[in-house]
Motif scaffolding. Structure first.
Motif, PDB file in Angstrom:
ATOM      1  N   SER A  98       0.813  -1.209   0.000  1.00 41.16           N
ATOM      2  CA  SER A  98       0.000   0.000   0.000  1.00 41.16           C
ATOM      3  C   SER A  98       0.848   1.261   0.000  1.00 41.16           C
ATOM      4  O   SER A  98       0.309   2.366  -0.064  1.00 41.16           O
ATOM      5  CB  SER A  98      -0.923   0.019   1.213  1.00 41.16           C
ATOM      6  N   LEU A  99       2.159   1.128   0.079  1.00 37.61           N
ATOM      7  CA  LEU A  99       3.055   2.274   0.124  1.00 37.61           C
ATOM      8  C   LEU A  99       3.257   2.857  -1.266  1.00 37.61           C
ATOM      9  O   LEU A  99       3.486   2.122  -2.222  1.00 37.61           O
ATOM     10  CB  LEU A  99       4.408   1.879   0.710  1.00 37.61           C
ATOM     11  N   PRO A 100       3.195   4.187  -1.379  1.00 38.83           N
ATOM     12  CA  PRO A 100       3.409   4.816  -2.681  1.00 38.83           C
ATOM     13  C   PRO A 100       4.782   4.488  -3.257  1.00 38.83           C
ATOM     14  O   PRO A 100       5.779   4.475  -2.540  1.00 38.83           O
ATOM     15  CB  PRO A 100       3.298   6.316  -2.366  1.00 38.83           C
ATOM     16  N   GLY A 101       4.815   4.202  -4.539  1.00 36.16           N
ATOM     17  CA  GLY A 101       6.069   3.933  -5.214  1.00 36.16           C
ATOM     18  C   GLY A 101       6.618   2.535  -5.049  1.00 36.16           C
ATOM     19  O   GLY A 101       7.705   2.240  -5.556  1.00 36.16           O
ATOM     20  N   SER A 102       5.902   1.676  -4.370  1.00 37.57           N
ATOM     21  CA  SER A 102       6.372   0.310  -4.170  1.00 37.57           C
ATOM     22  C   SER A 102       6.397  -0.450  -5.486  1.00 37.57           C
ATOM     23  O   SER A 102       5.571  -0.211  -6.364  1.00 37.57           O
ATOM     24  CB  SER A 102       5.481  -0.420  -3.174  1.00 37.57           C
ATOM     25  N   PRO A 103       7.342  -1.377  -5.646  1.00 38.09           N
ATOM     26  CA  PRO A 103       7.424  -2.135  -6.900  1.00 38.09           C
ATOM     27  C   PRO A 103       6.254  -3.083  -7.065  1.00 38.09           C
ATOM     28  O   PRO A 103       5.648  -3.533  -6.088  1.00 38.09           O
ATOM     29  CB  PRO A 103       8.743  -2.893  -6.763  1.00 38.09           C
ATOM     30  N   MET A 104       5.949  -3.368  -8.321  1.00 40.88           N
ATOM     31  CA  MET A 104       4.904  -4.327  -8.615  1.00 40.88           C
ATOM     32  C   MET A 104       5.413  -5.753  -8.423  1.00 40.88           C
ATOM     33  O   MET A 104       6.597  -6.034  -8.619  1.00 40.88           O
ATOM     34  CB  MET A 104       4.391  -4.142 -10.035  1.00 40.88           C
ATOM     35  N   ASP A 105       4.526  -6.636  -8.044  1.00 44.34           N
ATOM     36  CA  ASP A 105       4.875  -8.017  -7.750  1.00 44.34           C
ATOM     37  C   ASP A 105       4.433  -8.996  -8.830  1.00 44.34           C
ATOM     38  O   ASP A 105       5.011 -10.078  -8.946  1.00 44.34           O
ATOM     39  CB  ASP A 105       4.252  -8.435  -6.422  1.00 44.34           C
ATOM     40  N   TYR A 106       3.425  -8.640  -9.578  1.00 42.15           N
ATOM     41  CA  TYR A 106       2.867  -9.532 -10.587  1.00 42.15           C
ATOM     42  C   TYR A 106       2.741  -8.808 -11.916  1.00 42.15           C
ATOM     43  O   TYR A 106       2.414  -7.623 -11.962  1.00 42.15           O
ATOM     44  CB  TYR A 106       1.491 -10.041 -10.160  1.00 42.15           C
ATOM     45  N   TRP A 107       2.977  -9.557 -12.989  1.00 38.41           N
ATOM     46  CA  TRP A 107       2.942  -8.977 -14.326  1.00 38.41           C
ATOM     47  C   TRP A 107       2.213  -9.870 -15.305  1.00 38.41           C
ATOM     48  O   TRP A 107       2.332 -11.090 -15.250  1.00 38.41           O
ATOM     49  CB  TRP A 107       4.364  -8.738 -14.848  1.00 38.41           C
ATOM     50  N   GLY A 108       1.476  -9.243 -16.194  1.00 39.33           N
ATOM     51  CA  GLY A 108       0.841  -9.969 -17.270  1.00 39.33           C
ATOM     52  C   GLY A 108       1.792 -10.158 -18.435  1.00 39.33           C
ATOM     53  O   GLY A 108       2.935  -9.695 -18.417  1.00 39.33           O
ATOM     54  N   GLN A 109       1.324 -10.829 -19.458  1.00 35.99           N
ATOM     55  CA  GLN A 109       2.151 -11.124 -20.623  1.00 35.99           C
ATOM     56  C   GLN A 109       2.256  -9.963 -21.599  1.00 35.99           C
ATOM     57  O   GLN A 109       3.155  -9.944 -22.437  1.00 35.99           O
ATOM     58  CB  GLN A 109       1.610 -12.356 -21.355  1.00 35.99           C
TER      59      GLN A 109
END
Length: 117
Positions: A98-109
């Motif tokens: 929930s922290l601003p600027g945190s990296p994404m953990d999941y990605w689509g194709q």
């Protein structure tokens, strides 16, 4: 492990519109869209939290709208007044933090969006 599946990409003329959808297999706090054009780095397009707070890249403000349906674990990107510079592979992403600027953990194709006359 959360899976993300994008849809809605395609070919559109400059000035046209396109809507992307991304369905997640589970609930994610932050969802968003990134894009990568040929020869360029991946960049943030827009992000949205579960509560509806949004962040947009300056290049798409006023033209793109990100939204989500939490009941469906789905995020959308409505793209209007498309320009050739919008041409890229668009990736859906999700983040647990929930922290601003945190990296994404999941990605689509990714889904290809091509804006050309």
């Amino acid at each position: 492990q959360v899976q993300l599946v994008e849809s809605g990409g395609g070919l559109v003329q400059p000035g046209g519109s396109l809507t992307l959808s991304c369905a997640a297999s589970g609930s994610i706090f932050t969802m968003g869209w990134y894009r990568q054009a040929p020869g360029k780095q991946r960049e943030l397009v827009a992000r949205i939290t579960r509560g509806g707070r949004t962040v947009y890249a300056d290049s798409v403000k006023g033209r793109f709208t990100i939204s989500r349906d939490n009941a469906k674990n789905t995020v959308y990107l409505q793209m209007n007044i498309l320009k050739p510079d919008d041409t890229a592979v668009y990736y859906c992403a999700g983040g647990r933090s929930s922290l601003p600027g945190s990296p994404m953990d999941y990605w689509g194709q990714g889904t290809q969006v091509t804006v050309s006359s």
